[in-house]
Design an enzyme around this catalytic site. Structure first.
Site, PDB file in Angstrom:
ATOM      1  N   LYS A  29      -3.581  -5.418  -0.818  1.00  0.00           N
ATOM      2  CA  LYS A  29      -4.615  -4.491  -0.356  1.00  0.00           C
ATOM      3  C   LYS A  29      -4.678  -3.305  -1.312  1.00  0.00           C
ATOM      4  O   LYS A  29      -3.729  -3.002  -2.041  1.00  0.00           O
ATOM      5  CB  LYS A  29      -4.343  -4.018   1.072  1.00  0.00           C
ATOM      6  N   GLU A  38       7.197  -1.894  -4.534  1.00  0.00           N
ATOM      7  CA  GLU A  38       6.984  -0.517  -5.012  1.00  0.00           C
ATOM      8  C   GLU A  38       5.661  -0.410  -5.766  1.00  0.00           C
ATOM      9  O   GLU A  38       5.563   0.263  -6.786  1.00  0.00           O
ATOM     10  CB  GLU A  38       8.142  -0.057  -5.897  1.00  0.00           C
ATOM     11  N   GLY A  39       4.643  -1.086  -5.227  1.00  0.00           N
ATOM     12  CA  GLY A  39       3.340  -1.058  -5.881  1.00  0.00           C
ATOM     13  C   GLY A  39       2.264  -0.375  -5.067  1.00  0.00           C
ATOM     14  O   GLY A  39       1.229   0.006  -5.599  1.00  0.00           O
ATOM     15  N   SER A  88       2.335  -7.891   3.355  1.00  0.00           N
ATOM     16  CA  SER A  88       1.334  -8.948   3.351  1.00  0.00           C
ATOM     17  C   SER A  88       1.971 -10.293   3.677  1.00  0.00           C
ATOM     18  O   SER A  88       1.446 -11.070   4.475  1.00  0.00           O
ATOM     19  CB  SER A  88       0.647  -9.011   1.979  1.00  0.00           C
ATOM     20  N   ASP A 108       2.811  -1.119   7.383  1.00  0.00           N
ATOM     21  CA  ASP A 108       1.573  -1.744   6.900  1.00  0.00           C
ATOM     22  C   ASP A 108       1.353  -3.148   7.453  1.00  0.00           C
ATOM     23  O   ASP A 108       0.269  -3.711   7.287  1.00  0.00           O
ATOM     24  CB  ASP A 108       1.575  -1.826   5.362  1.00  0.00           C
TER      25      ASP A 108
END
Length: 303
Positions: free
Chosen positions: A8, A112-113, A120, A150
């Site tokens: 995302k 860590e992006g 996900s 998330d």
């Protein structure tokens, strides 16, 4: 079941205050993108009395330090730290019958992006396993939230306006688009990024002003008026990210100079993306930014 655990991007990210529980309220638009991790999930019923089992078979396609970071939580490392295994543990007591679960994962989404990574994967896994459980529908989001802030978003079929710590989700229409994702060779610690914001503790009633997106912003998202959104939906983490890693500021400039109509840090970073008017212009820009930033990994995506 074969599918893609999609990443995302965040279009705008604001953190209005720190909550009394120590977590931070967020306001953002989460948009699922085509770039993600291919996953094959196999679930087989076992005989009564047998114990449910979990097996992960992964291919690590990450680069640099992220390759080793995933290895540490893969089946070749400490699997109990893997978010998929944690999701399995959360669901075990709700299973209608014992099952054997095998997941084949091709790992491309970087940890860590700021683009969803493990969340996900967990979201796709939960969607597949929920029908095997007696977990009430209204408890699915709370359970997903207990795995990661998330994760609830990745149970949704569309873009969402997100609030709370990530679990309050309102579907929102976002125009189709094409983009380039930059994956830097460094990460940004989410904890240190939040610390850098130095948000004061506030009562929830102080957040009403942040509760809804203005109509003009919603309309611009729906029609894809990215130029209008450039200075209106911004990621609050950018100012800290640019101080910590000046290369990200150069990257933003590089995206705009190559024709992007919108560019932003995703989540708390370190991934950065640019949105382009068309696939053709995106593909032309990919050559430009790849030449300008040879040490950066780039991926194209659509949404």
């Amino acid at each position: 079941m074969n599918s893609i655990a999609k990443g995302k991007i965040n279009i705008g990210l604001m953190i209005p205050y720190k909550r009394e529980d120590g977590l931070h309220e967020i306001r953002s638009v989460f948009v699922p993108i085509s770039f993600g991790d291919p996953m094959e999930i196999q679930v087989y019923p076992l005989s009564v009395g047998q114990t449910s089992s979990f097996h992960l078979v992964s291919e690590n396609h990450l680069h640099g330090y992220r390759h080793e970071k995933f290895e540490e939580v893969s089946e070749r490392g400490d699997l109990t730290r893997n978010i998929l295994y944690k999701a399995f543990q959360k669901l075990t007591s709700y299973l209608r019958e014992p099952v054997s679960i095998t997941i084949h994962l091709q790992k491309y989404l970087p940890p860590e992006g700021g683009i969803g990574g493990g969340s996900s994967n967990a979201g796709l896994f939960l969607k597949e396993l929920f029908p095997w459980t007696h977990l009430p529908k209204e408890e699915e989001i709370p359970l997903a939230k207990s795995i990661g802030a998330d994760v609830p978003f990745f149970l949704q079929p569309s873009s969402c306006y997100v609030s709370g710590i990530g679990e309050v989700l309102e579907p929102i229409s976002v125009a189709k688009g094409s983009g380039i994702l930059a994956i830097p060779p460094f990460g940004l610690s989410t904890a240190s990024m939040y610390l850098g914001l130095q948000k004061s503790l506030q009562k929830p009633y102080g957040s009403e002003v942040w509760k809804f997106l203005a109509e003009d912003l919603i309309r611009s998202l729906q029609v894809g008026d990215w130029a209008y959104l450039q200075n209106r939906l911004e990621n609050e983490f950018e100012k800290i990210a640019f101080q910590t890693q000046p290369l990200l500021k150069e990257l933003k400039l590089g995206f705009y100079e190559s024709g992007a109509v919108y560019a932003s840090l995703s989540g708390s970073g370190s991934c950065y993306y640019g949105i382009y008017p068309s696939d053709r212009e995106r593909d032309e820009a990919l050559r430009i930014v790849s030449d300008r930033f040879p040490d950066m990994e780039f991926r194209t995506f659509s949404f």
